[in-house]
Design a protein around this motif. Structure first.
Motif, PDB file in Angstrom:
ATOM      1  N   GLU A 225       0.829  -1.206   0.000  1.00 50.51           N
ATOM      2  CA  GLU A 225       0.000   0.000   0.000  1.00 50.51           C
ATOM      3  C   GLU A 225       0.861   1.252   0.000  1.00 50.51           C
ATOM      4  O   GLU A 225       1.941   1.287   0.581  1.00 50.51           O
TER       5      GLU A 225
ATOM      6  N   ASP B 116      -4.484   0.951  -2.176  1.00 49.50           N
ATOM      7  CA  ASP B 116      -4.551  -0.341  -1.494  1.00 49.50           C
ATOM      8  C   ASP B 116      -3.331  -1.209  -1.797  1.00 49.50           C
ATOM      9  O   ASP B 116      -2.676  -1.052  -2.839  1.00 49.50           O
TER      10      ASP B 116
ATOM     11  N   ASP C 282      -3.770  -4.398  -2.214  1.00 50.82           N
ATOM     12  CA  ASP C 282      -4.330  -5.450  -3.059  1.00 50.82           C
ATOM     13  C   ASP C 282      -4.849  -4.883  -4.376  1.00 50.82           C
ATOM     14  O   ASP C 282      -5.325  -3.756  -4.439  1.00 50.82           O
ATOM     15  N   SER C 283      -4.732  -5.713  -5.419  1.00 51.98           N
ATOM     16  CA  SER C 283      -5.326  -5.379  -6.713  1.00 51.98           C
ATOM     17  C   SER C 283      -5.699  -6.678  -7.407  1.00 51.98           C
ATOM     18  O   SER C 283      -5.264  -7.775  -7.003  1.00 51.98           O
TER      19      SER C 283
ATOM     20  N   PRO D 189      -4.549  -0.780  -8.111  1.00 56.60           N
ATOM     21  CA  PRO D 189      -4.979  -0.914  -6.712  1.00 56.60           C
ATOM     22  C   PRO D 189      -6.137   0.028  -6.415  1.00 56.60           C
ATOM     23  O   PRO D 189      -6.261   1.089  -7.014  1.00 56.60           O
TER      24      PRO D 189
END
Length: 671
Positions: free
Chosen positions: A259, A311, A313-314, A405
């Motif tokens: 992140e 973020d 995460d993606s 993201p």
């Protein structure tokens, strides 16, 4: 039912479709818990938190978990970035109970909010079993839980008490002994502290850079240079598109927690700008320019504010959320993109065992300078630099095809001010007018959208609406940002704005008995305990930032009360320091009282031209003021002379005879 669809926080909205009957933190939710005599689940996280997403998927999206939570508890979800006050109080409780903290943070509390149990990430079955056992005890043996809550609450109250110290000894030897102790933790292979995970902690390196500079300690300066170089070369820094991730999970700054946070990047730009002023290291300039290009492209809004975060995460190729999926590369991908240049690229970015992460993925990391590699490969450094730029552009275009993201599009006042200051510091170091323009744009956003007619700041802004009464962190970072704008523009309205906010903070946050500023305003409903933020962390403590601002404002406005409070705060903290890394900004403020600290006033129609020259140099022990006309600022009164530019060098409330020769000032400061 789940009420989070009524919220604006991206993190809370991510949970709006959970089967858990989540509520926001508000009067109605807290009143309901008391009315129904139910335990409260307080679950705290933030949008860019990987393990928050994992627990959501494993537990909060699960109907079995939801059934337990909905049957027995009032469940409240909190975005820690929106409510750092609540987060700080319950984090203390979790640390008392478990010896550690982190996010997601999950606490069970009595209907009145006093905590009785908590921790961080829980697996599904552990979470259900713990909740059911707590409910059983609460039903069958309530006095046991009430007794524990009372003891824990006593512990929390004791943490709010800060010892007083009447000593006014600001001797630099105190700092020298702390830095000597601190050096034992230095990692001389990769920079930073000798442990993993590694957080950047910009305030630490600001202090070490300044202390090394003022004491002519080359060892400290070498260590800061090593750290900044290794961070810039590591996977922690996104060499393809700029910007830093939040921290590295390993000791070599290689694999980040992916992140990207606004507050990290704002502080790191300021740090690299200061280091560039001292060293003129081209790598630092590249880091600044890449990072600010990223911030301008991805986070700067049309209104002049900055978004909060991207973020970790993606979506991956299989359309599943995966940590780091946007950033990593396989050998096959790189070979297809780079073709004949793949071998040289692999040497530069370690597409080998050193740069391998997991699951056939590589995170780009340098462990040699381009100078060294160019010599080894018998090519010119200029050729290799051009190739590196070409490769990064090629990879950037390819990466832009991937799913990005998720964006946290709220704008937090304190973080915006930190980024504003970063743009100003970059302007000082590099002279790029665009950086100053963006800083001013953000400053006017804060004035027009965040600062209310009643005099208070709001904490969060989204979808055209400012919400949540501001916390101390909002005031101190805006004050600091406005002071930094004055240092480059000599526009006194920024100092007047800073003073107005400071006086508001005294009226609404300062606690005479504690001799510190409370984190929350007296205008807000009290939490279960008061919070006085004094330990510097990934962001410096709001009280240490206030102390720094009070020192500068005491000079500009010749305000002895500001100086007294600043000194009082320092003398309460510095003698108690055991871990310097947790109080580095306090140590920086104490350095203001060293014999090397001076003030420079530049008054005349060429003042802005000269201050631009001065600001390009690393002068952490100089407070700068100036004007291009008559000034009513107490420090500058009666110092303007028509048709000439005068330089006043002052120390300890005494000034030397003014001079019109910049060369004399240049010699004094070694410019």
């Amino acid at each position: 039912m789940n009420e989070l669809h009524l919220e604006t926080s991206p993190y809370l909205l991510q949970h709006a479709n959970n089967p858990v009957h989540w509520k926001g933190w508000n009067e109605n939710s807290l009143a309901l818990a008391k009315r129904e005599n139910k335990l409260i689940i307080i679950s705290i996280g933030y949008s860019a938190c990987h393990w928050c997403h994992v627990m959501e998927h494993e537990s909060f999206e699960d109907t079995e978990v939801a059934s337990t939570m909905n049957r027995h508890f009032i469940s409240i979800k909190i975005d820690r970035e929106e409510r750092p006050d609540i987060d700080a109080v319950y984090m203390k409780a979790v640390q008392i109970m478990t010896g550690q903290g982190g996010w997601p943070m999950n606490v069970v509390a009595l209907p009145d909010g006093r905590p009785i149990w908590g921790g961080t990430y829980f697996r599904k079955n552990d979470w259900i079993n713990s909740l059911e056992r707590l409910q059983e005890i609460y039903t069958e043996q309530p006095q046991t839980i009430l007794d524990y809550a009372e003891k824990l609450n006593d512990g929390l109250q004791s943490l709010s008490i800060i010892s007083k110290n009447n000593s006014t000894d600001f001797n630099i030897e105190i700092l020298e002994s702390l830095v000597f102790k601190w050096q034992k933790s230095f990692d001389w292979d990769f920079g930073g502290m000798a442990r993993a995970p590694k957080f950047m902690m910009p305030t630490n390196y600001e202090l070490l850079l300044r202390f090394g500079y003022q004491t002519k300690n080359q060892t400290l300066l070498d260590f800061v240079n090593l750290t900044l170089t290794k961070m810039a070369h590591g996977g922690l820094f996104d060499t393809i598109d700029g910007g830093f991730s939040r921290y590295s999970v390993d000791i070599k700054w290689h694999v980040p927690h992916f992140e990207k946070m606004l507050y990290d990047n704002g502080q790191l730009v300021s740090l690299y700008a200061n280091a560039y002023k001292l060293t003129k290291n081209k790598l630092y300039k590249d880091v600044i320019e890449k990072t600010l290009a990223f911030v301008e492209k991805e986070w700067l809004t049309k209104e002049g504010s900055f978004y909060a975060a991207l973020d970790a995460d993606s979506l991956n190729a299989q359309n599943h959320l995966e940590e780091g999926a946007f950033y990593v590369w396989t050998i096959t991908e790189l070979q297809q993109l780079l073709q004949n240049d793949f071998e040289l690229f692999s040497i530069v970015f370690n597409i080998n065992e050193f740069g391998y992460w997991e699951h056939e993925n590589y995170v780009l990391i340098q462990n040699q300078s381009l100078d060294e590699i160019a010599k080894q490969q018998n090519i010119t450094k200029e050729t290799l630099e051009q190739k590196k730029k070409t490769w990064e552009q090629l990879l950037y275009l390819e990466r832009e095809k991937r799913s990005k993201p998720r964006l946290d599009d709220k704008c937090l006042t304190s973080w915006n001010a930190i980024m504003l200051k970063g743009f100003v510091e970059a302007y000082k170091a590099l002279g790029n007018q665009n950086y100053l323009d963006i800083a001013l744009q953000n400053a006017y956003f804060i004035i027009n959208k965040i600062w209310t007619a009643e005099g208070n700041l709001k904490h969060s802004y989204k979808d055209g609406k400012a919400t949540i009464n501001g916390f101390l962190e909002d005031y101190v970072h805006v004050i600091q940002a406005f002071i930094s704008l004055y240092e480059v523009t000599f526009d006194e309205k920024w100092l007047q704005n800073a003073k107005q906010l400071t006086d508001y903070a005294f009226d609404n946050f300062y606690e005479e008995k504690q001799q510190f500023f409370s984190f929350t305003s007296r205008q807000d409903d009290p939490l279960i305990t008061s919070h006085f933020e004094v330990e510097d962390n990934v962001i410096p403590a709001s009280n240490s930032v206030m102390a720094d601002a009070l020192f500068k404002l005491s000079i500009y406005f010749e305000n002895s009360y500001y100086e007294k409070i600043c000194q009082q705060m320092i003398q309460n903290i510095v003698p108690t320091i055991d871990y310097p890394s947790a109080f580095s900004n306090w140590m920086n403020v104490q350095l203001h009282f060293s014999e090397q600290n001076k003030e420079l006033a530049i008054c005349g129609n060429q003042a802005l031209e000269y201050v631009k020259k001065v600001n390009q140099n690393y002068l952490p022990n100089i407070v700068i003021a100036g004007s291009t006309g008559l000034s009513k600022l107490p420090f500058l009164e009666n110092r303007f002379a028509l048709n000439q530019t005068l330089f006043y060098l002052c120390q300890n409330k005494s000034c030397q005879k003014p001079t019109a020769k910049f060369e004399e000032i240049s010699t004094e400061f070694g410019l």
